[in-house]
Design a protein around this motif. Structure first.
Motif, mmCIF file in Angstrom:
data_model
loop_
_atom_site.group_PDB
_atom_site.id
_atom_site.type_symbol
_atom_site.label_atom_id
_atom_site.label_comp_id
_atom_site.label_asym_id
_atom_site.label_seq_id
_atom_site.Cartn_x
_atom_site.Cartn_y
_atom_site.Cartn_z
ATOM 1 N N ALA A 149 0.860 -0.885 -0.069
ATOM 2 C CA ALA A 149 0.293 -0.323 0.183
ATOM 3 C C ALA A 149 0.948 0.729 0.164
ATOM 4 C CB ALA A 149 -0.725 0.469 1.244
ATOM 5 N N VAL A 150 2.476 1.401 0.145
ATOM 6 C CA VAL A 150 3.044 2.559 0.450
ATOM 7 C C VAL A 150 3.412 2.851 -0.352
ATOM 8 C CG1 VAL A 150 5.368 3.687 0.698
ATOM 9 C CG2 VAL A 150 4.178 1.875 2.263
ATOM 10 N N LEU A 151 2.814 2.597 -1.681
ATOM 11 C CA LEU A 151 3.618 3.374 -3.714
ATOM 12 C C LEU A 151 2.242 3.750 -3.911
ATOM 13 C CD1 LEU A 151 5.757 1.111 -5.237
ATOM 14 C CD2 LEU A 151 6.142 3.187 -4.409
ATOM 15 N N PRO A 152 1.198 2.886 -3.954
ATOM 16 C CA PRO A 152 -0.224 3.430 -4.207
ATOM 17 C C PRO A 152 -0.367 5.160 -3.429
ATOM 18 C CG PRO A 152 -0.595 1.145 -3.595
ATOM 19 C CD PRO A 152 0.273 1.582 -3.766
ATOM 20 N N PHE A 153 -0.244 4.654 -1.783
ATOM 21 C CA PHE A 153 -0.669 6.116 -1.272
ATOM 22 C C PHE A 153 0.286 7.395 -2.172
ATOM 23 C CE2 PHE A 153 0.358 9.361 2.495
ATOM 24 C CZ PHE A 153 -0.941 9.259 2.632
ATOM 25 N N THR A 154 1.754 6.472 -1.738
ATOM 26 C CA THR A 154 2.280 7.691 -2.332
ATOM 27 C C THR A 154 2.265 8.955 -3.327
ATOM 28 O OG1 THR A 154 4.644 6.864 -0.998
ATOM 29 C CG2 THR A 154 4.971 8.708 -2.374
ATOM 30 N N ALA A 155 1.713 7.767 -4.567
ATOM 31 C CA ALA A 155 1.701 8.010 -5.743
ATOM 32 C C ALA A 155 -0.121 9.028 -6.145
ATOM 33 C CB ALA A 155 1.502 6.742 -6.788
ATOM 34 N N ALA A 156 -0.638 8.437 -5.347
ATOM 35 C CA ALA A 156 -2.086 9.221 -5.114
ATOM 36 C C ALA A 156 -1.511 11.156 -4.615
ATOM 37 C CB ALA A 156 -2.849 8.328 -4.408
ATOM 38 N N ALA A 157 -0.843 10.283 -3.380
ATOM 39 C CA ALA A 157 -0.261 11.811 -2.437
ATOM 40 C C ALA A 157 0.176 12.958 -4.038
ATOM 41 C CB ALA A 157 0.339 11.709 -1.277
ATOM 42 N N ALA A 158 0.874 12.220 -4.571
ATOM 43 C CA ALA A 158 1.913 13.515 -5.288
ATOM 44 C C ALA A 158 0.795 13.696 -6.546
ATOM 45 C CB ALA A 158 2.641 12.039 -6.367
ATOM 46 N N ARG A 159 0.218 12.905 -6.832
ATOM 47 C CA ARG A 159 -1.268 13.568 -8.005
ATOM 48 C C ARG A 159 -2.310 15.322 -6.956
ATOM 49 N NH1 ARG A 159 -1.984 8.131 -8.755
ATOM 50 N NH2 ARG A 159 -3.852 7.906 -7.823
ATOM 51 N N GLY A 160 -1.693 15.139 -6.080
ATOM 52 C CA GLY A 160 -2.878 16.118 -5.693
ATOM 53 C C GLY A 160 -2.942 15.717 -3.746
ATOM 54 N N ARG A 161 -2.373 17.117 -2.666
ATOM 55 C CA ARG A 161 -2.433 17.246 -1.650
ATOM 56 C C ARG A 161 -2.912 18.766 -1.307
ATOM 57 N NH1 ARG A 161 4.051 16.294 -1.326
ATOM 58 N NH2 ARG A 161 4.513 18.250 -1.362
ATOM 59 N N PRO A 162 -3.824 18.494 -0.146
ATOM 60 C CA PRO A 162 -4.266 19.913 0.177
ATOM 61 C C PRO A 162 -3.115 20.936 0.628
ATOM 62 C CG PRO A 162 -4.612 18.125 1.526
ATOM 63 C CD PRO A 162 -3.792 17.720 1.135
ATOM 64 N N ALA A 163 -3.415 22.136 0.274
ATOM 65 C CA ALA A 163 -2.605 23.183 0.419
ATOM 66 C C ALA A 163 -1.989 23.343 1.894
ATOM 67 C CB ALA A 163 -2.736 24.809 0.846
ATOM 68 N N GLY A 164 -0.420 23.277 2.844
ATOM 69 C CA GLY A 164 0.152 22.940 4.029
ATOM 70 C C GLY A 164 0.521 21.673 3.849
ATOM 71 N N ILE A 165 0.939 20.805 2.683
ATOM 72 C CA ILE A 165 1.255 19.513 3.339
ATOM 73 C C ILE A 165 2.047 19.696 2.991
ATOM 74 C CG2 ILE A 165 1.381 17.487 2.100
ATOM 75 C CD1 ILE A 165 -0.877 17.931 4.132
ATOM 76 N N VAL A 166 4.225 19.432 3.137
ATOM 77 C CA VAL A 166 5.092 20.087 2.737
ATOM 78 C C VAL A 166 5.821 18.661 2.341
ATOM 79 C CG1 VAL A 166 7.463 20.335 3.539
ATOM 80 C CG2 VAL A 166 5.068 21.375 5.285
ATOM 81 N N ASP A 167 5.743 17.832 2.572
ATOM 82 C CA ASP A 167 6.362 16.864 2.314
ATOM 83 C C ASP A 167 5.469 14.992 2.700
ATOM 84 O OD1 ASP A 167 8.266 15.237 0.609
ATOM 85 O OD2 ASP A 167 10.044 15.782 1.705
ATOM 86 N N VAL A 168 5.374 14.128 1.772
ATOM 87 C CA VAL A 168 5.233 12.934 1.518
ATOM 88 C C VAL A 168 6.719 12.209 1.832
ATOM 89 C CG1 VAL A 168 4.046 11.231 1.256
ATOM 90 C CG2 VAL A 168 2.924 13.062 0.779
ATOM 91 N N ILE A 169 7.209 11.232 2.827
ATOM 92 C CA ILE A 169 8.274 10.602 2.728
ATOM 93 C C ILE A 169 7.896 8.721 2.935
ATOM 94 C CG2 ILE A 169 10.378 10.177 3.433
ATOM 95 C CD1 ILE A 169 9.400 13.092 4.790
ATOM 96 N N PRO A 170 8.088 8.304 2.194
ATOM 97 C CA PRO A 170 7.452 6.719 2.368
ATOM 98 C C PRO A 170 8.975 5.572 2.561
ATOM 99 C CG PRO A 170 7.956 6.702 -0.257
ATOM 100 C CD PRO A 170 7.877 8.049 0.518
ATOM 101 N N ALA A 171 8.085 5.106 3.146
ATOM 102 C CA ALA A 171 9.795 3.246 4.122
ATOM 103 C C ALA A 171 8.816 2.310 3.285
ATOM 104 C CB ALA A 171 10.011 3.768 5.563
ATOM 105 N N ALA A 172 9.425 1.648 3.941
ATOM 106 C CA ALA A 172 8.962 0.168 4.338
ATOM 107 C C ALA A 172 7.778 0.307 4.126
ATOM 108 C CB ALA A 172 9.406 -1.165 4.416
ATOM 109 N N ARG A 173 7.242 -0.049 5.143
ATOM 110 C CA ARG A 173 5.606 0.041 5.907
ATOM 111 C C ARG A 173 5.347 1.183 6.154
ATOM 112 N NH1 ARG A 173 6.927 -6.128 8.376
ATOM 113 N NH2 ARG A 173 7.360 -7.102 6.497
#
Length: 220
Positions: A25-49
């Motif tokens: 689920a990590v990569l789908p979460f990261t990919a979806a976050a890259a397609r659009g995120r609310p103003a104020g979200i600074v970064d999305v940093i994936p790891a293994a789990r």
């Protein structure tokens, strides 16, 4: 799935284990976050789990961040459950040419029961995907390779691994972007620049990037 506070400007999304080294689920979460995120979200940093989400408390409320993460996580878990694990992600793979001259190539062959040539064929014959990055700027943890190449880290790490060294450790393959200590089993070297501060973006690899290794001088 859990969403945990990580200080006053970050949350940690923790996905359940799936038996593998990386939660699907990590990569789908990261990919979806890259397609659009609310103003104020600074970064999305994936790891293994887990995925760390940092934000500006002055621009977005923590409860809004948690709700956004919960919605995104539910979709990511559903996407991962419905995905065909045999299918490669869409898009063209990045080809990294390798000279298979690593000092641990014979040790990997002995540990896996393969010949040197079979180790090389296994490494180049299967597509890899960057699951997450870390350890050093530009270092990507690649998964999805031939399972016969799963080998433990060296019992004694090296104090210096040259930049461009291609290694194996557990289910991962990776390329050292700069000279550093390291304990991975080294099977080759590449001239590819994994990290170049003057490049945009500086890192050659990012979570979700598809990679194929090829013998240097040969087509992928």
């Amino acid at each position: 799935m859990r969403i945990l506070a990580a200080g006053d400007a970050a949350v940690l999304v923790e996905f359940p284990g799936s038996g593998g080294p990386v939660s699907p689920a990590v990569l789908p979460f990261t990919a979806a976050a890259a397609r659009g995120r609310p103003a104020g979200i600074v970064d999305v940093i994936p790891a293994a789990r887990t995925v760390a989400v940092t934000f500006s408390p002055a621009a977005i409320a923590p409860d809004v961040v948690r709700t956004w993460c919960a919605d995104l996580s539910a979709r990511a878990v559903a996407d991962a459950a419905g995905a065909d694990g045999s299918a490669e992600p869409p898009g063209e793979a990045l080809v990294i040419p390798v000279v298979y001259d690593g000092p641990d190539l014979d040790a990997v062959a002995g540990a896996t029961g393969l010949t040197r040539a079979e180790v090389i064929d296994a490494h180049t014959g299967t597509g890899w995907t960057v699951a997450f990055t870390g350890f050093a700027p530009g270092f990507g943890y690649l998964v999805g390779g031939d399972p016969r190449l799963e080998v433990p880290r060296r019992s004694t790490p090296r104090t210096r691994v040259p930049a461009g060294s291609v290694g194996l450790a557990g289910p991962f393959s990776g390329v050292y972007p700069r000279s550093s200590p390291g304990g991975w089993q080294l099977i080759g070297t590449t001239a590819a620049e994994l990290w170049q501060p003057r490049r945009d973006p500086p890192a050659l690899l990012a979570p979700g990037t598809r990679v194929r290794f090829a013998r240097a001088g040969e087509a992928a």
